[in-house]
Design a protein around this motif. Structure first.
Motif, mmCIF file in Angstrom:
data_model
loop_
_atom_site.group_PDB
_atom_site.id
_atom_site.type_symbol
_atom_site.label_atom_id
_atom_site.label_comp_id
_atom_site.label_asym_id
_atom_site.label_seq_id
_atom_site.Cartn_x
_atom_site.Cartn_y
_atom_site.Cartn_z
ATOM 1 N N GLU A 250 40.076 43.097 -2.442
ATOM 2 C CA GLU A 250 39.273 44.429 -1.832
ATOM 3 C C GLU A 250 38.335 43.821 -0.761
ATOM 4 N N LYS A 251 37.410 43.456 -1.508
ATOM 5 C CA LYS A 251 36.214 42.755 -1.357
ATOM 6 C C LYS A 251 35.754 41.985 -0.076
ATOM 7 N N VAL A 252 36.221 41.633 0.142
ATOM 8 C CA VAL A 252 37.066 40.919 1.285
ATOM 9 C C VAL A 252 36.740 41.699 2.415
ATOM 10 N N GLY A 253 37.058 42.714 2.171
ATOM 11 C CA GLY A 253 37.460 43.727 3.669
ATOM 12 C C GLY A 253 38.880 44.625 3.625
ATOM 13 N N THR A 254 38.413 44.969 4.368
ATOM 14 C CA THR A 254 39.614 46.814 4.186
ATOM 15 C C THR A 254 40.779 46.030 4.122
ATOM 16 N N ILE A 255 41.961 46.869 4.054
ATOM 17 C CA ILE A 255 43.182 46.377 4.254
ATOM 18 C C ILE A 255 43.197 46.528 5.873
ATOM 19 N N TYR A 256 43.034 47.250 6.590
ATOM 20 C CA TYR A 256 43.223 47.305 8.136
ATOM 21 C C TYR A 256 42.181 45.849 8.574
ATOM 22 N N SER A 257 41.348 45.851 8.501
ATOM 23 C CA SER A 257 41.362 44.372 8.832
ATOM 24 C C SER A 257 41.093 43.063 8.281
ATOM 25 N N ARG A 258 42.326 42.894 7.645
ATOM 26 C CA ARG A 258 42.633 41.618 6.924
ATOM 27 C C ARG A 258 44.032 41.900 7.773
ATOM 28 N N THR A 259 44.634 43.653 7.761
ATOM 29 C CA THR A 259 46.162 43.012 8.467
ATOM 30 C C THR A 259 46.175 42.488 10.414
ATOM 31 N N THR A 260 44.519 43.404 10.735
ATOM 32 C CA THR A 260 44.191 42.632 11.596
ATOM 33 C C THR A 260 44.476 41.364 12.222
ATOM 34 N N GLY A 261 43.453 41.208 11.256
ATOM 35 C CA GLY A 261 43.565 39.182 11.044
ATOM 36 C C GLY A 261 44.650 38.463 11.265
ATOM 37 N N LEU A 262 45.854 39.260 10.394
ATOM 38 C CA LEU A 262 46.835 38.425 9.998
ATOM 39 C C LEU A 262 47.879 38.653 11.226
ATOM 40 N N ILE A 263 47.918 40.052 12.013
ATOM 41 C CA ILE A 263 47.965 40.039 13.515
ATOM 42 C C ILE A 263 47.981 39.423 14.540
ATOM 43 N N ARG A 264 46.604 39.271 14.595
ATOM 44 C CA ARG A 264 45.683 38.184 15.429
ATOM 45 C C ARG A 264 45.779 36.566 15.331
ATOM 46 N N SER A 265 45.667 36.558 14.129
ATOM 47 C CA SER A 265 46.571 35.140 13.453
ATOM 48 C C SER A 265 47.693 34.569 14.030
ATOM 49 N N GLY A 266 49.160 35.207 14.192
ATOM 50 C CA GLY A 266 50.283 36.099 14.108
ATOM 51 C C GLY A 266 50.633 35.710 12.603
ATOM 52 N N ALA A 267 50.484 35.649 11.995
ATOM 53 C CA ALA A 267 50.754 35.688 10.206
ATOM 54 C C ALA A 267 52.070 36.920 10.591
ATOM 55 N N ILE A 268 51.909 38.250 11.174
ATOM 56 C CA ILE A 268 52.263 38.950 10.701
ATOM 57 C C ILE A 268 52.792 39.101 13.071
ATOM 58 N N ASN A 269 53.812 39.718 13.115
ATOM 59 C CA ASN A 269 54.674 39.475 14.420
ATOM 60 C C ASN A 269 53.905 41.415 14.799
ATOM 61 N N TRP A 270 53.387 41.374 15.792
ATOM 62 C CA TRP A 270 53.513 42.909 16.799
ATOM 63 C C TRP A 270 54.092 43.488 16.120
ATOM 64 N N ALA A 271 55.481 43.165 16.541
ATOM 65 C CA ALA A 271 56.494 44.670 15.960
ATOM 66 C C ALA A 271 56.288 44.321 14.731
ATOM 67 N N ASP A 272 56.336 43.378 13.985
ATOM 68 C CA ASP A 272 56.096 44.046 12.159
ATOM 69 C C ASP A 272 55.335 44.270 11.239
ATOM 70 N N ARG A 273 54.103 45.042 11.924
ATOM 71 C CA ARG A 273 53.268 45.395 12.012
ATOM 72 C C ARG A 273 53.669 47.120 10.358
ATOM 73 N N PRO A 274 52.873 47.172 10.168
ATOM 74 C CA PRO A 274 52.890 48.757 8.377
ATOM 75 C C PRO A 274 52.910 49.653 9.625
ATOM 76 N N LEU A 275 53.796 50.524 8.899
ATOM 77 C CA LEU A 275 53.724 51.992 9.834
ATOM 78 C C LEU A 275 53.086 52.343 10.427
ATOM 79 N N TRP A 276 51.697 52.509 9.034
ATOM 80 C CA TRP A 276 49.982 53.539 9.462
ATOM 81 C C TRP A 276 49.314 52.445 9.716
ATOM 82 N N TYR A 277 49.549 51.518 10.683
ATOM 83 C CA TYR A 277 48.247 51.036 11.034
ATOM 84 C C TYR A 277 48.558 51.715 12.533
ATOM 85 N N ASP A 278 49.502 51.791 13.178
ATOM 86 C CA ASP A 278 49.000 52.505 14.558
ATOM 87 C C ASP A 278 47.903 54.030 14.062
ATOM 88 N N VAL A 279 48.561 54.627 13.263
ATOM 89 C CA VAL A 279 47.879 55.867 12.984
ATOM 90 C C VAL A 279 46.248 56.029 12.512
#
Length: 165
Positions: free
Chosen positions: A7-36
């Protein structure tokens, strides 16, 4: 980035954003809480090293919490209850109702006396419930016996006929 679970590397939001930008997670497969989180970001970034706020917590105990605690302390063998099934009352709710009823009828009883009498009321009610459960069991056994001949017969299958060309 995805290999790190600290958890020291970044927040869960910043890590998820990085995964989406790098293509590791598709935009359609993002977590429910991400939009909120994007629509309503927190005032302060939720980091591990942020000091805890200096606040006094309110005590939010209800009157029946003491009864619940007493009931569950003495009855540890109780199973779980289904919180989504509002059709039936839980055993704890039945106990609290019985306790309140006895308390209003007999205000001179002590807590221990009310507790014992409420438990006796629950046991009497459970005996009535057990009788109805026995009727259900006997009906299901009768149904099983009536259809039992069919279920015991095993179908005769010849594998050579299945694999013929």
């Amino acid at each position: 980035m995805a290999g790190s679970r600290l958890e020291k590397v970044g927040t869960i939001y910043s890590r998820t954003t990085g995964l989406i930008r790098s293509g590791a997670i598709n935009w359609a497969d993002r977590p429910l809480w991400y939009d909120v989180y994007e629509a309503f970001p927190p005032k302060e970034e939720p980091r591990f090293d942020r000091p805890a706020p200096n606040m006094t917590l309110k005590k939010i105990f209800y009157e029946e919490d003491k009864l619940r605690a007493m009931f569950h302390r003495n009855n540890k063998h109780l199973g779980s209850s289904n919180m989504f099934n509002n059709k039936y009352k839980s055993l704890t709710q039945k106990f609290i109702e019985a306790y309140r009823k006895l308390e209003s009828e007999n205000p001179e009883y002590t807590e221990e006396g009310l507790y014992k009498r409420a438990i006796e009321m629950l046991r009497r009610d459970k005996e009535v419930d057990n009788r109805s459960e026995e009727e259900v069991i006997s009906l299901s056994e009768a149904f099983r016996e009536a259809t039992g001949n069919r279920s015991k017969e095993k179908p005769q299958i010849d594998l050579s006929t299945i694999f013929k060309e």
